[in-house]
Design a protein around this motif. Structure first.
Motif, short mmCIF file in Angstrom:
data_model
loop_
_atom_site.label_atom_id
_atom_site.label_comp_id
_atom_site.label_asym_id
_atom_site.label_seq_id
_atom_site.Cartn_x
_atom_site.Cartn_y
_atom_site.Cartn_z
N TRP A 52 0.83 -1.20 0.00
CA TRP A 52 0.00 0.00 0.00
C TRP A 52 0.87 1.25 0.00
CZ3 TRP A 52 -4.87 -0.59 3.61
CH2 TRP A 52 -5.62 -1.69 3.17
N ARG A 53 1.99 1.21 0.68
CA ARG A 53 2.89 2.36 0.71
C ARG A 53 3.48 2.61 -0.68
NH1 ARG A 53 7.53 2.42 5.19
NH2 ARG A 53 5.64 2.08 6.45
N ARG A 54 3.86 1.54 -1.37
CA ARG A 54 4.39 1.70 -2.72
C ARG A 54 3.33 2.27 -3.66
NH1 ARG A 54 7.24 -3.18 -1.49
NH2 ARG A 54 5.53 -4.43 -2.33
N LEU A 55 2.08 1.84 -3.47
CA LEU A 55 0.98 2.37 -4.26
C LEU A 55 0.82 3.87 -4.02
CD1 LEU A 55 -1.59 2.07 -6.04
CD2 LEU A 55 -2.85 1.57 -3.91
N LEU A 56 0.94 4.28 -2.77
CA LEU A 56 0.78 5.68 -2.38
C LEU A 56 1.76 6.58 -3.11
CD1 LEU A 56 -0.57 7.71 -0.39
CD2 LEU A 56 1.21 7.11 1.25
N TYR A 57 2.97 6.09 -3.40
CA TYR A 57 4.00 6.89 -4.06
C TYR A 57 4.10 6.62 -5.56
CZ TYR A 57 5.69 8.27 0.56
OH TYR A 57 5.79 8.80 1.82
N SER A 58 3.26 5.77 -6.09
CA SER A 58 3.35 5.43 -7.50
C SER A 58 2.78 6.55 -8.36
CB SER A 58 2.61 4.12 -7.79
OG SER A 58 1.21 4.31 -7.61
N PRO A 59 3.28 6.70 -9.59
CA PRO A 59 2.78 7.77 -10.47
C PRO A 59 1.29 7.65 -10.79
CG PRO A 59 4.86 6.88 -11.28
CD PRO A 59 4.39 5.97 -10.18
N SER A 60 0.73 6.44 -10.71
CA SER A 60 -0.67 6.25 -11.09
C SER A 60 -1.65 6.58 -9.97
CB SER A 60 -0.89 4.78 -11.51
OG SER A 60 -0.61 3.90 -10.42
N PHE A 61 -1.14 6.84 -8.76
CA PHE A 61 -2.02 7.09 -7.62
C PHE A 61 -2.13 8.59 -7.38
CE2 PHE A 61 -3.40 7.04 -3.17
CZ PHE A 61 -4.35 6.02 -3.22
N PRO A 62 -3.34 9.10 -7.05
CA PRO A 62 -3.49 10.54 -6.80
C PRO A 62 -2.52 11.01 -5.73
CG PRO A 62 -5.64 9.48 -6.90
CD PRO A 62 -4.62 8.38 -6.91
N PRO A 63 -1.72 12.03 -6.01
CA PRO A 63 -0.68 12.43 -5.06
C PRO A 63 -1.23 13.16 -3.84
CG PRO A 63 -0.70 13.94 -6.92
CD PRO A 63 -1.68 12.85 -7.24
N PHE A 64 -0.68 12.85 -2.66
CA PHE A 64 -0.96 13.67 -1.49
C PHE A 64 -0.05 14.89 -1.55
CE2 PHE A 64 2.27 10.58 -0.21
CZ PHE A 64 3.23 11.38 0.39
N PHE A 65 -0.32 15.87 -0.69
CA PHE A 65 0.43 17.12 -0.76
C PHE A 65 1.51 17.18 0.31
CE2 PHE A 65 -2.80 18.05 -3.65
CZ PHE A 65 -2.49 19.21 -4.34
N SER A 66 2.60 17.87 -0.04
CA SER A 66 3.77 17.96 0.81
C SER A 66 4.24 19.40 0.90
CB SER A 66 4.92 17.10 0.24
OG SER A 66 4.53 15.74 0.11
N LEU A 67 5.19 19.63 1.81
CA LEU A 67 5.84 20.93 1.92
C LEU A 67 7.06 20.96 1.01
CD1 LEU A 67 6.03 21.92 5.71
CD2 LEU A 67 5.11 23.31 3.84
N TYR A 68 7.24 22.06 0.32
CA TYR A 68 8.45 22.30 -0.45
C TYR A 68 9.10 23.55 0.12
CZ TYR A 68 7.07 18.81 -3.89
OH TYR A 68 6.75 17.62 -4.51
N VAL A 368 13.92 29.67 3.88
CA VAL A 368 13.75 30.95 3.22
C VAL A 368 12.30 31.13 2.78
CG1 VAL A 368 14.44 32.38 1.25
CG2 VAL A 368 16.14 30.98 2.45
N ALA A 369 11.71 30.08 2.23
CA ALA A 369 10.31 30.12 1.78
C ALA A 369 9.76 28.71 1.77
CB ALA A 369 10.20 30.75 0.40
N ALA A 370 8.44 28.60 1.91
CA ALA A 370 7.77 27.30 1.90
C ALA A 370 6.55 27.35 0.99
CB ALA A 370 7.36 26.90 3.31
N HIS A 371 6.22 26.21 0.40
CA HIS A 371 5.05 26.11 -0.48
C HIS A 371 4.40 24.74 -0.30
CE1 HIS A 371 6.05 29.83 -2.56
NE2 HIS A 371 7.30 29.41 -2.62
N VAL A 372 3.13 24.65 -0.68
CA VAL A 372 2.39 23.39 -0.62
C VAL A 372 2.14 22.92 -2.04
CG1 VAL A 372 0.29 22.26 0.17
CG2 VAL A 372 1.30 24.11 1.54
N LEU A 373 2.66 21.70 -2.34
CA LEU A 373 2.55 21.15 -3.69
C LEU A 373 2.39 19.63 -3.61
CD1 LEU A 373 5.46 23.15 -5.34
CD2 LEU A 373 3.09 23.26 -6.09
N PRO A 374 1.95 18.97 -4.68
CA PRO A 374 1.86 17.50 -4.67
C PRO A 374 3.22 16.87 -4.42
CG PRO A 374 0.66 18.40 -6.54
CD PRO A 374 1.45 19.54 -5.95
N ARG A 375 3.20 15.71 -3.79
CA ARG A 375 4.44 15.00 -3.52
C ARG A 375 5.07 14.53 -4.83
NH1 ARG A 375 3.02 11.41 -6.45
NH2 ARG A 375 1.73 9.59 -5.96
#
Length: 380
Positions: A52-68, A368-375
């Motif tokens: 399930w973890r591998r699925l979560l990070y796969s290109p075919s699965f809807p991405p969750f959002f992360s900090l950049y 310096v700066a932070a943004h919210v974007l897909p993982r």
């Protein structure tokens, strides 16, 4: 951005892995299983088992959002001379995975031409140099920065695309600049005012747009309606997209401010409501262009704008929000860079009561700066 971090202990996950096979859901083909699992919380998928973890990070699965984050090394600028500063790029790029609670460096940006983004200058120890960046249409876009000679550092926007995990340059700006107003609305990037190598009145009144909704081969900067004066070239300005318009003030804090509104549809500059100008005391951001949030860095107060009453409504007041330097918004979260870049304060405004937590940068670096974007798509 997801809110539930992964626990560092793996004993529970390891025991579950023994009972769950390599198939996603026993008895179901993987494509159907993926449809079933896509409705579950990413934190749950991360915790149950490795498939399930591998699925979560796969290109075919809807991405969750992360900090950049744009990060700068912690070092004493007085120990470096101008020659050393000129040969270095003082900014590094990382992504924070909220499920594994781990920072990961982004790929190295292109080095042709060499990238020199200066955050601190040996001759100006008391002031940080702005590096202006945006999150636009799931892209991280660097718009403006300064070199060691106090010239504009970028003649074209530097762009990172998380889905493809690559950097590239956007179209060349007609006049490279710094200390400008930068913002976006509906997938379109705007640059207004600022200074080039030297101050010029026509540059300080100019405005350009770059539409990321168009096909790449049609990307270009287009001139738009000019500002009435050059008062927005005094410092780095956030132009916040809100309901089809760009809102900005020329200075922050308790100084006398001038507000301006750019109507995207009419290509016209308008006056900002007086209540909005008066309460715009610090860094600002929007939540999906629906609500404007601003932080009073003196009081540590996060407020949202009520357009019907032309006033600001307090959301939460925190000691940690005092003297914040930059904020970003997305997925129900306000992410504020604390004073001196020591941490990122994340405020969840999606529930009935706001709650917060802090994210520390990687050791030896400041934010310096932070943004919210897909993982970033990757394989575990």
């Amino acid at each position: 951005m997801e809110t539930t971090p992964q626990c560092s202990k793996q004993t529970k996950n390891d025991s579950l892995d023994e009972t769950v096979g390599e198939t996603l859901l026993p008895g179901l083909p993987d494509d159907l299983a993926q449809r079933c699992l896509s409705s579950l919380s990413p934190s749950l998928l991360f915790s149950v088992c490795h498939p399930w973890r591998r699925l979560l990070y796969s290109p075919s699965f809807p991405p969750f959002f992360s900090l950049y984050a744009l990060l700068s090394p912690l070092q004493n600028p007085t120990t470096r001379n101008l020659g050393e500063v000129a040969s270095q790029n003082s900014i590094e790029f990382f992504s924070f995975d909220p499920l594994s609670s781990a920072w990961r460096p982004l790929p190295r940006p292109p080095q042709n031409p060499p990238l020199h983004l200066l955050h601190r200058h040996p001759s100006f120890l008391s002031r940080n140099l702005p590096i202006q960046s945006l999150a636009v249409s799931n892209h991280l876009v660097l718009i403006a920065a300064t070199t060691h000679k106090l010239f504009p550092a970028l003649s074209s926007p530097l762009v990172f695309h998380p889905e493809s995990n690559r950097w590239f340059y956007g179209p060349q700006v007609s006049i490279p600049r710094r200390w400008c107003a930068t913002g976006s609305a509906r997938g379109v990037v705007y640059i207004a005012s600022g200074v080039g190598s030297h101050y010029k009145p026509d540059v300080a009144r100019s405005m350009e747009q770059w539409d990321l909704n168009k096909k790449i081969e049609k990307w270009c900067w287009e001139n738009k309606a000019q500002l009435k004066d050059g008062r927005f070239s005094r410092e780095a300005v956030e132009a916040v997209g809100y309901r089809g318009k760009l809102y900005m003030v020329n200075v922050k804090g308790n100084a006398v401010k001038e507000g301006a509104v750019y109507n995207v549809e009419l290509d016209k500059w308008e006056d900002m409501p007086p209540g909005m100008v008066a309460g715009w005391t610090g860094p600002a951001a929007t939540m999906d262009e629906d609500v404007i949030y601003v932080i009073d860095e003196v009081k540590g107060c996060l407020s949202k704008y009520d357009g019907e009453k032309d006033c600001w409504v307090k959301v939460i007041e925190l000691e940690q929000l005092k003297r914040v330097e930059q904020i970003a918004a997305g997925r129900g979260k306000i992410c504020a860079v604390s004073a001196n870049g020591e941490s990122i304060i994340v405020v969840d405004v999606g529930g009935r009561a706001a709650r917060f937590w802090e994210v520390a940068p990687p050791r030896g670096l400041e934010v310096v700066a932070a943004h919210v974007l897909p993982r970033i798509s990757r394989q575990e």
